[in-house]
Design a protein around this motif. Structure first.
Motif, mmCIF file in Angstrom:
data_model
loop_
_atom_site.group_PDB
_atom_site.id
_atom_site.type_symbol
_atom_site.label_atom_id
_atom_site.label_comp_id
_atom_site.label_asym_id
_atom_site.label_seq_id
_atom_site.Cartn_x
_atom_site.Cartn_y
_atom_site.Cartn_z
ATOM 1 N N UNK A 6 -47.219 -7.524 -39.654
ATOM 2 C CA UNK A 6 -45.937 -6.888 -39.356
ATOM 3 C C UNK A 6 -46.140 -5.692 -38.428
ATOM 4 N N UNK A 7 -45.111 -5.412 -37.655
ATOM 5 C CA UNK A 7 -45.097 -4.229 -36.802
ATOM 6 C C UNK A 7 -43.651 -3.830 -36.560
ATOM 7 N N UNK A 8 -43.467 -2.643 -36.007
ATOM 8 C CA UNK A 8 -42.123 -2.208 -35.637
ATOM 9 C C UNK A 8 -41.482 -1.221 -36.578
ATOM 10 N N UNK A 9 -42.118 -0.956 -37.694
ATOM 11 C CA UNK A 9 -41.556 0.023 -38.606
ATOM 12 C C UNK A 9 -41.659 1.423 -38.031
ATOM 13 N N UNK A 10 -41.069 2.375 -38.728
ATOM 14 C CA UNK A 10 -41.140 3.754 -38.278
ATOM 15 C C UNK A 10 -40.018 4.566 -38.848
ATOM 16 N N UNK A 11 -39.737 5.662 -38.162
ATOM 17 C CA UNK A 11 -38.711 6.601 -38.604
ATOM 18 C C UNK A 11 -37.473 6.442 -37.738
ATOM 19 N N UNK A 12 -36.311 6.375 -38.376
ATOM 20 C CA UNK A 12 -35.051 6.270 -37.655
ATOM 21 C C UNK A 12 -34.011 7.143 -38.345
ATOM 22 N N UNK A 13 -33.021 7.530 -37.613
ATOM 23 C CA UNK A 13 -31.900 8.262 -38.200
ATOM 24 C C UNK A 13 -30.820 7.268 -38.597
ATOM 25 N N UNK A 14 -30.012 7.661 -39.545
ATOM 26 C CA UNK A 14 -28.908 6.809 -39.980
ATOM 27 C C UNK A 14 -28.053 6.423 -38.777
ATOM 28 N N UNK A 15 -27.719 5.133 -38.717
ATOM 29 C CA UNK A 15 -26.926 4.620 -37.616
ATOM 30 C C UNK A 15 -27.735 4.023 -36.482
ATOM 31 N N UNK A 16 -29.022 4.320 -36.463
ATOM 32 C CA UNK A 16 -29.878 3.788 -35.401
ATOM 33 C C UNK A 16 -30.359 2.377 -35.741
ATOM 34 N N UNK A 67 -28.110 -6.633 -40.456
ATOM 35 C CA UNK A 67 -29.443 -7.149 -40.146
ATOM 36 C C UNK A 67 -29.344 -8.600 -39.691
ATOM 37 N N UNK A 68 -30.254 -8.981 -38.798
ATOM 38 C CA UNK A 68 -30.321 -10.364 -38.333
ATOM 39 C C UNK A 68 -31.767 -10.829 -38.338
ATOM 40 N N UNK A 69 -32.021 -11.958 -38.979
ATOM 41 C CA UNK A 69 -33.355 -12.549 -38.989
ATOM 42 C C UNK A 69 -33.398 -13.661 -37.952
ATOM 43 N N UNK A 83 -29.701 -3.039 -37.608
ATOM 44 C CA UNK A 83 -28.744 -2.148 -36.961
ATOM 45 C C UNK A 83 -28.007 -1.315 -38.004
ATOM 46 N N UNK A 84 -27.374 -0.254 -37.540
ATOM 47 C CA UNK A 84 -26.601 0.631 -38.421
ATOM 48 C C UNK A 84 -27.395 0.989 -39.673
ATOM 49 N N UNK A 85 -28.601 1.445 -39.462
ATOM 50 C CA UNK A 85 -29.488 1.735 -40.581
ATOM 51 C C UNK A 85 -28.925 2.818 -41.479
ATOM 52 N N UNK A 86 -29.215 2.676 -42.769
ATOM 53 C CA UNK A 86 -28.789 3.633 -43.780
ATOM 54 C C UNK A 86 -30.022 4.174 -44.516
ATOM 55 N N UNK A 117 -40.541 1.620 -43.246
ATOM 56 C CA UNK A 117 -39.310 1.998 -42.559
ATOM 57 C C UNK A 117 -38.711 3.177 -43.313
ATOM 58 N N UNK A 118 -38.465 4.249 -42.595
ATOM 59 C CA UNK A 118 -37.873 5.438 -43.202
ATOM 60 C C UNK A 118 -36.632 5.828 -42.413
ATOM 61 N N UNK A 119 -35.507 5.894 -43.114
ATOM 62 C CA UNK A 119 -34.239 6.226 -42.474
ATOM 63 C C UNK A 119 -33.760 7.559 -43.021
#
Length: 121
Positions: A6-16, A67-69, A83-86, A117-119
């Motif tokens: 897996x890859x692509x995780x990280x830190x995002x703000x709500x809504x990102x 989310x879309x898989x 999308x629209x992360x919470x 993943x941290x939102x």
């Protein structure tokens, strides 16, 4: 066996948005199902989204519409577009592949190592 990375995780703000990738060491075309699971400390790993060999998808109620898989059979990669992360989407996300191992239809599941993943609010 199969190796999933897996890859692509990280830190995002709500809504990102974030996109997770799961690269397989084998062709994904023969997998019975592939899916994304999420785990937070103190709780069981839970299904986020899955896709069957036929293309049928299933989502947790909490991520439907956000989310879309999807899969890329050429790249042998599974994706999760988030999308629209919470903040409640925070957790370690694991990729899983299930495949048939004998003529009776018995299946085995293989897991990736997970990506955080941290939102934040």
């Amino acid at each position: 066996q199969v190796r999933l990375v897996e890859s692509g995780g990280g830190l995002a703000q709500a809504g990102e948005s974030l996109r997770l990738d799961c690269a397989s060491s084998r062709s994904i075309s023969n997998f019975k199902t592939m899916g994304w699971y999420r785990q937070v400390p103190g709780k069981q790993r839970e299904l986020v989204a899955e896709v069957s060999n036929s293309g049928a998808t299933n989502y947790a109620d909490s991520v439907k519409g956000r989310f879309t898989i999807s899969r890329d059979h050429v790249k042998n990669t599974l994706y999760l577009q988030m999308n629209s992360l919470k903040p409640e989407d925070t957790g370690v996300y694991f990729c899983k592949a299930e495949f048939v191992v004998n003529v009776e239809g018995a299946t085995v599941g293989s897991w990736g190592q997970g990506t955080q993943v941290t939102v934040s609010t």
